[in-house]
Every structure is written in structure tokens, then in C-alpha cells.
Design a protein around this motif. Structure first.
Motif, PDB file in Angstrom:
ATOM      1  N   VAL A  34       0.850  -1.183   0.000  1.00 36.79           N
ATOM      2  CA  VAL A  34       0.000   0.000   0.000  1.00 36.79           C
ATOM      3  C   VAL A  34       0.889   1.237   0.000  1.00 36.79           C
ATOM      4  O   VAL A  34       1.803   1.349   0.826  1.00 36.79           O
ATOM      5  N   ALA A  35       0.619   2.187  -0.901  1.00 31.49           N
ATOM      6  CA  ALA A  35       1.372   3.446  -0.947  1.00 31.49           C
ATOM      7  C   ALA A  35       0.493   4.567  -0.414  1.00 31.49           C
ATOM      8  O   ALA A  35      -0.681   4.663  -0.768  1.00 31.49           O
ATOM      9  N   ASP A  36       1.037   5.399   0.467  1.00 31.62           N
ATOM     10  CA  ASP A  36       0.318   6.567   0.968  1.00 31.62           C
ATOM     11  C   ASP A  36       1.304   7.666   1.350  1.00 31.62           C
ATOM     12  O   ASP A  36       2.454   7.633   0.904  1.00 31.62           O
ATOM     13  N   ARG A  37       0.871   8.630   2.154  1.00 33.91           N
ATOM     14  CA  ARG A  37       1.706   9.756   2.570  1.00 33.91           C
ATOM     15  C   ARG A  37       1.783   9.812   4.083  1.00 33.91           C
ATOM     16  O   ARG A  37       0.885   9.350   4.779  1.00 33.91           O
ATOM     17  N   ASP A  38       2.846  10.419   4.595  1.00 37.34           N
ATOM     18  CA  ASP A  38       2.960  10.620   6.036  1.00 37.34           C
ATOM     19  C   ASP A  38       2.033  11.755   6.462  1.00 37.34           C
ATOM     20  O   ASP A  38       1.581  12.534   5.621  1.00 37.34           O
ATOM     21  N   PRO A  39       1.714  11.852   7.766  1.00 36.90           N
ATOM     22  CA  PRO A  39       0.794  12.897   8.239  1.00 36.90           C
ATOM     23  C   PRO A  39       1.258  14.321   7.941  1.00 36.90           C
ATOM     24  O   PRO A  39       0.440  15.208   7.744  1.00 36.90           O
ATOM     25  N   ALA A  40       2.569  14.566   7.889  1.00 38.80           N
ATOM     26  CA  ALA A  40       3.087  15.908   7.591  1.00 38.80           C
ATOM     27  C   ALA A  40       3.058  16.223   6.094  1.00 38.80           C
ATOM     28  O   ALA A  40       3.363  17.335   5.688  1.00 38.80           O
ATOM     29  N   ASP A  41       2.721  15.230   5.268  1.00 43.72           N
ATOM     30  CA  ASP A  41       2.628  15.380   3.817  1.00 43.72           C
ATOM     31  C   ASP A  41       3.961  15.749   3.178  1.00 43.72           C
ATOM     32  O   ASP A  41       4.031  16.556   2.266  1.00 43.72           O
ATOM     33  N   THR A  42       5.044  15.165   3.694  1.00 46.99           N
ATOM     34  CA  THR A  42       6.369  15.425   3.133  1.00 46.99           C
ATOM     35  C   THR A  42       7.057  14.153   2.634  1.00 46.99           C
ATOM     36  O   THR A  42       8.125  14.231   2.050  1.00 46.99           O
ATOM     37  N   MET A  43       6.474  12.992   2.890  1.00 46.99           N
ATOM     38  CA  MET A  43       7.113  11.728   2.505  1.00 46.99           C
ATOM     39  C   MET A  43       6.106  10.779   1.862  1.00 46.99           C
ATOM     40  O   MET A  43       4.959  10.686   2.297  1.00 46.99           O
ATOM     41  N   LEU A 101      11.584  10.768   1.255  1.00 38.89           N
ATOM     42  CA  LEU A 101      11.338  12.202   1.327  1.00 38.89           C
ATOM     43  C   LEU A 101      10.845  12.696  -0.026  1.00 38.89           C
ATOM     44  O   LEU A 101      11.488  12.485  -1.051  1.00 38.89           O
ATOM     45  N   ALA A 102       9.684  13.326  -0.034  1.00 33.82           N
ATOM     46  CA  ALA A 102       9.086  13.794  -1.285  1.00 33.82           C
ATOM     47  C   ALA A 102       8.242  15.043  -1.014  1.00 33.82           C
ATOM     48  O   ALA A 102       7.025  15.015  -1.123  1.00 33.82           O
ATOM     49  N   PRO A 103       8.911  16.156  -0.629  1.00 28.80           N
ATOM     50  CA  PRO A 103       8.139  17.380  -0.401  1.00 28.80           C
ATOM     51  C   PRO A 103       7.666  17.960  -1.733  1.00 28.80           C
ATOM     52  O   PRO A 103       8.429  17.990  -2.698  1.00 28.80           O
ATOM     53  N   ALA A 104       6.428  18.363  -1.771  1.00 31.25           N
ATOM     54  CA  ALA A 104       5.886  18.952  -3.003  1.00 31.25           C
ATOM     55  C   ALA A 104       4.593  19.665  -2.679  1.00 31.25           C
ATOM     56  O   ALA A 104       3.958  19.378  -1.675  1.00 31.25           O
ATOM     57  N   GLN A 105       4.204  20.549  -3.527  1.00 32.70           N
ATOM     58  CA  GLN A 105       2.921  21.240  -3.408  1.00 32.70           C
ATOM     59  C   GLN A 105       2.238  21.187  -4.772  1.00 32.70           C
ATOM     60  O   GLN A 105       2.369  22.085  -5.577  1.00 32.70           O
ATOM     61  N   PHE A 106       1.544  20.104  -5.008  1.00 30.94           N
ATOM     62  CA  PHE A 106       0.825  19.948  -6.272  1.00 30.94           C
ATOM     63  C   PHE A 106      -0.559  20.560  -6.153  1.00 30.94           C
ATOM     64  O   PHE A 106      -1.129  20.612  -5.074  1.00 30.94           O
ATOM     65  N   ASP A 107      -1.121  20.988  -7.247  1.00 30.50           N
ATOM     66  CA  ASP A 107      -2.457  21.578  -7.206  1.00 30.50           C
ATOM     67  C   ASP A 107      -3.549  20.517  -7.101  1.00 30.50           C
ATOM     68  O   ASP A 107      -4.715  20.842  -6.976  1.00 30.50           O
ATOM     69  N   TYR A 108      -3.188  19.249  -7.135  1.00 36.24           N
ATOM     70  CA  TYR A 108      -4.169  18.165  -7.051  1.00 36.24           C
ATOM     71  C   TYR A 108      -3.898  17.249  -5.856  1.00 36.24           C
ATOM     72  O   TYR A 108      -4.364  16.126  -5.808  1.00 36.24           O
ATOM     73  N   GLY A 109      -3.140  17.723  -4.870  1.00 36.07           N
ATOM     74  CA  GLY A 109      -2.840  16.911  -3.692  1.00 36.07           C
ATOM     75  C   GLY A 109      -1.527  16.179  -3.842  1.00 36.07           C
ATOM     76  O   GLY A 109      -1.039  15.968  -4.947  1.00 36.07           O
ATOM     77  N   ASN A 110      -0.935  15.805  -2.731  1.00 38.27           N
ATOM     78  CA  ASN A 110       0.402  15.217  -2.751  1.00 38.27           C
ATOM     79  C   ASN A 110       0.413  13.700  -2.617  1.00 38.27           C
ATOM     80  O   ASN A 110       1.464  13.101  -2.523  1.00 38.27           O
TER      81      ASN A 110
END
Length: 72
Positions: A23-32, A52-61
Motif C-alpha cells: 500500500v502506498a500513501d503519505r505521512d501525516p506531515a505530507d512530506t514523505m 522524502l518527497a516534499p511537493a505542493q501539487f495543485d491536485y494533492g500530494n
């Protein structure tokens, strides 16, 4: 068979074999990006990989790439 809450919402599909569920998801801080490997039998954690994958996409990270199982 079982249910497990794993983290933030992700858009990736789930990959599974008779032994594991990936399962792939994101960490609570939305940086990984977080890849979790769970036992197909009972949902217990086998391992977790964080990237580590910090980003600010217009459609969610959230993760979009479905894991691939190759040769078991």
C-alpha cells in the motif's frame, strides 16, 4: 478478511500476492511517500519504506504509483 488503517489517503492502487499486500500513501506531515508491506494473512506490518518527497501539487500530494510485485 481484515481491515487496517494505514495513514493518509493515497490515490495509488494496492498490489497483492498470496503472502503480502503493498500500500502506498503519505505521512501525516505530507512530506514523505510511504510504502507499507503488510501480511496478506492478518494485515500485520512486514516493513515500511519512507521516501522524502516534499511537493505542493495543485491536485494533492498523495501517492499515485501502484506498487509492482516482480518475481514474488
Amino acid at each position: 478478511m481484515w481491515r487496517k488503517r494505514v495513514g493518509n489517503r493515497g490515490l495509488a492502487g494496492v498490489a497483492a500476492t498470496a503472502e503480502v499486500v503493498l500500500v502506498a500513501d503519505r505521512d501525516p506531515a505530507d512530506t514523505m511517500d510511504v510504502l507499507r508491506c503488510l501480511s496478506a494473512t492478518d494485515g500485520s506490518k512486514r516493513w515500511t519504506f519512507r521516501n522524502l518527497a516534499p511537493a505542493q501539487f495543485d491536485y494533492g500530494n498523495s501517492s499515485r504509483a501502484t506498487p509492482l510485485v516482480d518475481n514474488g
